[in-house]
Enzyme design. Structure first.
Site, PDB file in Angstrom:
ATOM      1  N   GLU A 138      -8.851   3.742   4.718  1.00  0.00           N
ATOM      2  CA  GLU A 138      -8.275   5.088   4.719  1.00  0.00           C
ATOM      3  C   GLU A 138      -9.451   6.043   4.681  1.00  0.00           C
ATOM      4  O   GLU A 138     -10.232   6.028   3.732  1.00  0.00           O
ATOM      5  CB  GLU A 138      -7.366   5.319   3.510  1.00  0.00           C
TER       6      GLU A 138
ATOM      7  N   ASP B 122      -8.803   2.237  -0.236  1.00  0.00           N
ATOM      8  CA  ASP B 122      -8.279   3.569  -0.478  1.00  0.00           C
ATOM      9  C   ASP B 122      -9.375   4.628  -0.357  1.00  0.00           C
ATOM     10  O   ASP B 122     -10.464   4.484  -0.924  1.00  0.00           O
ATOM     11  CB  ASP B 122      -7.667   3.617  -1.880  1.00  0.00           C
TER      12      ASP B 122
END
Length: 608
Positions: free
Chosen positions: A308, A273
């Site tokens: 990401e 993330d």
């Protein structure tokens, strides 16, 4: 009983680590890194035992207890009397603040002997949130839906974060115990059962992990370790300490967690993330050490690492001479999403503003993976990105929606709630037949009517702060129609409204969408995937054919040529050869050489 479990002997698996507990021939070893504590004791509630831990060099404490058994619960006691759970706890049955439970990782009988995973090129990802994927919202209940995913054509599921968080429901990005699957979803052996059953069906399983911050509750590491570096800031406050004094062990803790998920739980990959929020200015960025350690510890299996990265740092995706990833397999391409979202929905607020009326960015993103490669973005107020054309298209993950793109909206609308079915079908065809790695969001394949809104059960003491922060973030978001006040993110009804209704998928328009997705995925498997291996950089190119029409062409790994012509308007476009011998797929309508509005055609020309 599945075929694999019927013929394969049960296997035991454990990822040994210097953190937490280890089952011994007699008893259990307990270890804690607490360099800011002068003394630490171990408290085992089942034995009514408190025993001092032996101090070791470099801030470590250790003790072995022969009477300790799996299933018993314990905490560590600091010199001031504060009781804290194990930061490497394998299970927190009473939530974050409760005692940790001793888990024997070797007790689960694995039956996936010989499973090596699946190649990156054949990956078709299905992102899901365990709590809303089924009515029950558990690891075990998810097993019952695996056959439906196989029937759809999915080859990998990506599970949103499961690290233990505060409360009964959460997206998962507020995790505080990195090693403990949240008890609201089930026990560790339930998660292992889900992965084991997925492997039996030929499905890879990826896990979303969060290493850029810890949740607002339940992480006690900062009490007795130099966990945070106040010199670096993130949206959540001080950064996790990856580059200052004491950071070596913090890095080891994170690296151990990644190895743990991959080796003890047999995940086939990790999605990291918001790596752009990881602050590390040391001589070797933790992302490099992290990937290298993972690849060294999982040699012999297909392990896929996905980032990401909103900074569009293409360098992390470099390929070796043989085409294999040097560090990371792929990155979520928000540029592909945002450019197409603006073109198809017309929305130009928020992060879509820099893509408004920029059909060239649609073409560049589809051809090169990233639309912004170092240019100045007016609405972000910065230069963003690095050149990416040198990478193959498979270095990017493409999607029409994901948890962010629905959940970042006040009402959690999915794409099918925003546009007519013809436009949603068009986008599905574009991303499922283009050479990037495609990712569906749960329920997308039948245009689920349930929203996916932001929800949290972090506690009443923080509830108003979260509500106010959400209201502030959403105050400039345009309302559609008669939309009033957005759902309360702390309400149980908000969470329950997001649970998929699987009965809908066989009815009316939902069934038609499901049939479309099955057909598109089957065509991808037949015609696109076999040609992806060996794709090189600089294989994509685009041209604008009109104000709202473009062509994108890719040279595939076998030197065949895949071409997309998309009319992203309601007006017809003339001069397109739709029905040639190289025709692959038409989404929408065409008459003669006229491509109707909101239509696209793919062609596939064999190697010269």
């Amino acid at each position: 009983m599945n075929e694999m479990s019927a013929i394969a002997p049960a296997l035991q698996r454990e990822q040994e680590t210097k953190f937490g507990t280890q089952i011994l021939p007699k008893g259990v070893r307990f270890r804690l890194w607490a360099p800011l504590s002068e003394a630490v004791s171990l408290k085992i509630y089942d034995l009514e035992l408190v025993v001092p831990m032996t101090p070791l060099p470099r801030g470590w404490y250790e003790v072995e207890v022969e009477e300790a058994l799996p299933g018993m619960r314990y905490r560590f006691v600091l010199e001031n009397g504060q009781e804290v759970p194990d930061p490497a706890s394998r299970f927190q049955p009473e939530d974050l603040d409760g005692p940790s439970e001793i888990i024997d990782p070797r007790s689960f009988p694995w039956t996936d002997a010989g499973w090596r995973g699946r190649s990156w090129e054949e990956t078709i990802i299905y992102e899901l949130h365990v709590g809303t994927f089924t009515p029950e919202g558990t690891f075990r209940s998810a097993i019952g839906k695996l056959d439906a995913l196989v029937d759809l054509g999915i080859t990998a599921i990506e599970i949103m974060p499961v690290a233990d968080f505060a409360g009964r429901w959460n997206w998962g990005y507020d995790g505080a115990h990195l090693f403990s699957p949240d008890s609201s979803y089930g026990r560790p052996e339930d998660l292992k059962a889900l992965i084991n059953e997925a492997h039996a069906r030929g499905l890879s399983v990826f896990l979303d992990v969060v290493y850029n911050h810890f949740g607002p509750k339940g992480n006690f590491l900062k009490v007795y370790t130099p966990l945070m570096n106040t010199e670096h800031k993130t949206p959540w406050g001080p950064a996790v300490n990856f580059d200052a004094e004491g950071s070596e062990t913090i890095r080891d803790y994170v690296f151990a967690n990644a190895r743990y998920w991959l080796n003890e739980f047999r995940f086939d990959g990790l999605r990291f993330d918001a790596v752009h929020e990881i602050r590390d200015y040391g001589p070797r960025h933790m992302l490099q050490d992290l990937a290298e350690q993972i690849r060294a510890s999982t040699d012999g299996r297909f392990i896929h690492l996905i980032a990401e990265n909103s900074d569009n740092q293409a360098g992390w995706l470099k390929r070796r001479d043989d085409g294999a990833p040097w560090l990371y397999d792929g990155q979520w391409s928000d540029d592909i999403h945002h450019s197409l979202h603006n073109a198809i929905t017309g929305e130009s607020f928020w992060y879509y503003a820099d893509f408004e009326n920029r059909l060239d960015l649609v073409g560049r993103a589809l051809a090169e993976g990233l639309a912004w490669q170092g240019e100045f973005m007016e609405h972000e107020g910065r230069e963003k990105g690095e050149p990416s054309a040198f990478l193959p298209p498979t270095a990017f993950v493409s999607y029409a929606q994901n948890h962010d793109q629905a959940g970042n909206r006040p009402f959690g609308e999915r794409l099918s709630h925003l546009v007519p079915p013809s436009c949603a079908r068009l986008w599905a065809a574009i991303y499922l037949l283009s050479p990037q790695i495609p990712m569906l969001f749960m329920g997308e394949e039948w245009a689920a009517k349930q929203p996916f809104t932001f929800f949290s059960d972090v506690g009443e003491d923080l509830a108003d702060t979260i509500r106010q922060g959400r209201d502030e973030e959403m105050k400039t978001f345009p309302r559609r129609g008669d939309q009033g006040k957005a759902p309360d993110p702390m309400a149980e009804d908000t969470f329950r409204a997001c649970k998929l209704d699987w009965d809908d998928r066989e009815e009316g328009e939902h069934a038609r969408f499901l049939l479309l997705y099955r057909r598109l995925i089957a065509l991808r498997k037949k015609e696109i995937i076999p040609r992806l291996a060996g794709m090189e950089g600089n294989s994509g190119r685009y041209e604008l054919l009109g104000e709202r029409t473009l062509r994108v062409t890719w040279t595939l790994g076998d030197k065949s040529e895949l071409s997309l012509v998309a009319n992203l308007s309601s007006e017809p476009f003339n001069g397109i050869n739709v029905w040639g011998s190289d025709h692959l797929w038409l989404e929408g309508f065409a008459t003669g050489e006229t491509l109707e509005g909101w239509s696209a055609v793919f062609t596939l020309k064999g190697p010269n």
